[in-house]
Design an enzyme around this catalytic site. Structure first.
Site, short mmCIF file in Angstrom:
data_model
loop_
_atom_site.label_atom_id
_atom_site.label_comp_id
_atom_site.label_asym_id
_atom_site.label_seq_id
_atom_site.Cartn_x
_atom_site.Cartn_y
_atom_site.Cartn_z
N LYS A 1 12.82 8.24 12.37
CA LYS A 1 13.22 8.67 11.03
C LYS A 1 14.57 9.38 11.06
O LYS A 1 15.36 9.29 10.11
CB LYS A 1 12.15 9.58 10.42
CG LYS A 1 10.80 8.89 10.21
CD LYS A 1 10.93 7.67 9.31
CE LYS A 1 9.57 7.08 8.96
NZ LYS A 1 9.66 5.92 8.04
N TYR B 1 8.22 9.25 16.34
CA TYR B 1 8.31 9.17 14.88
C TYR B 1 9.55 9.89 14.36
O TYR B 1 10.30 9.36 13.54
CB TYR B 1 7.04 9.76 14.26
CG TYR B 1 6.97 9.63 12.76
CD1 TYR B 1 6.72 8.39 12.17
CD2 TYR B 1 7.14 10.74 11.94
CE1 TYR B 1 6.64 8.26 10.79
CE2 TYR B 1 7.07 10.62 10.56
CZ TYR B 1 6.82 9.38 9.99
OH TYR B 1 6.76 9.26 8.62
N ASP C 1 7.26 -9.71 8.71
CA ASP C 1 7.34 -8.79 9.84
C ASP C 1 8.80 -8.37 9.95
O ASP C 1 9.65 -9.16 10.36
CB ASP C 1 6.88 -9.48 11.12
CG ASP C 1 7.04 -8.62 12.36
OD1 ASP C 1 7.53 -7.48 12.25
OD2 ASP C 1 6.70 -9.11 13.46
N SER D 1 0.84 -1.20 0.00
CA SER D 1 0.00 0.00 0.00
C SER D 1 0.87 1.25 0.00
O SER D 1 2.09 1.18 0.19
CB SER D 1 -0.93 0.01 1.22
OG SER D 1 -0.17 0.05 2.42
N ASP E 1 5.21 -7.64 3.03
CA ASP E 1 4.27 -6.83 3.80
C ASP E 1 3.65 -7.70 4.88
O ASP E 1 3.48 -8.91 4.70
CB ASP E 1 3.18 -6.26 2.89
CG ASP E 1 2.52 -5.03 3.48
OD1 ASP E 1 2.82 -3.91 3.02
OD2 ASP E 1 1.71 -5.18 4.42
#
Length: 254
Positions: free
Chosen positions: A164, A160, A57, A15, A36
């Site tokens: 990153k 987050y 995973d 996706s 995925d």
């Protein structure tokens, strides 16, 4: 590296940005494996583009090793790895109730986005360096997905942004580690892109987000992310760098 007939892996490929990368790789003639956690969604896309789908995973070494074996049996050892798997999550360090953010909330995001991506890289790289070198000594290329939050983390994005930011900091040392084997490492840091998450937001919210981007004044398109990823694969001199793909966006505090 030429894409035709090259074995490629895309994590989070069922996706969003990953799915468009899968589509463009397949159109370019690569032999693509979609990795995925959602196998049903991955298989649907695989049927559409002629790819191979594997449940994976990325935080589990056993799961990744099994997925790599399946991918290798289907298409041969991979020379291309594009890491798009990741999760979001926003929570303030101290909430309005005065309670500290649960440590598990921070750990979960770091475990998937940073440690999971590293896990995928380390296990895939061993197969890449074992292959015969191609033109100019190249054996493979790895592309990670960070975010502009690595630089401009907003309120509530501690986990987050840290995950990153870790990926951006990994880019150069990993490129230096693997340079002797002819494997390149790059990272893309996208800004505000029209992914399934943003599609769920009301139209007025999408327009407000788009208005914050200097140019082009719209949300990024998944095709643009995929185009950059494919260009990186083909451009041998791109190595050890993080590219912001954000229309000159700089995120405000909130």
């Amino acid at each position: 590296m030429q894409l035709q007939e090259q074995a490629a892996l895309v994590t989070g490929g069922a996706s969003g940005l990953g799915a468009e990368v899968v589509r463009q790789l397949a159109r370019a003639g690569a032999r693509v494996t979609i990795l995925d956690i959602n196998l049903e969604l991955a298989q649907t896309l695989a049927n559409e583009v002629g790819a191979h789908a594997v449940a994976c995973d990325i935080t589990s070494s056993d799961s990744v090793q099994q997925a790599l074996r399946s991918a290798s049996e289907a298409h041969g050892p991979a020379r291309i790895l594009i890491n798009c798997a990741g999760i979001g999550g926003a929570r303030r360090l101290v909430g309005k109730d005065g309670q500290a953010m649960p440590l598990d909330d921070f750990s979960r995001v770091i475990n998937v986005n940073l440690i999971g991506t590293f896990n995928m890289i380390r296990l895939t790289a061993t197969g890449m360096i074992a292959q015969e070198a191609m033109a100019d000594g190249e054996r493979g290329v790895i592309i990670n997905t960070a975010s502009v939050a690595a630089y401009d983390g907003q309120i509530g994005q501690a986990a987050y942004a840290a995950s990153k930011g870790g990926l951006t900091s990994l880019t150069l040392p990993l490129a230096r580690d693997l340079a002797q084997f002819g494997v390149r490492v790059m990272t893309i840091a996208p800004g505000l892109f029209l992914t399934p998450l943003l599609y769920q937001l009301p139209e007025e919210v999408q327009q407000s987000l788009a208005a914050s981007i200097p140019f082009p004044k719209r949300l990024g398109k998944a095709e643009e992310f995929a185009q950059l990823a494919l260009h990186i694969v083909g451009n041998l001199s791109l190595n050890g760098e993080v590219i912001r793909l954000d229309g000159a966006l700089r995120l405000p505090p909130r």
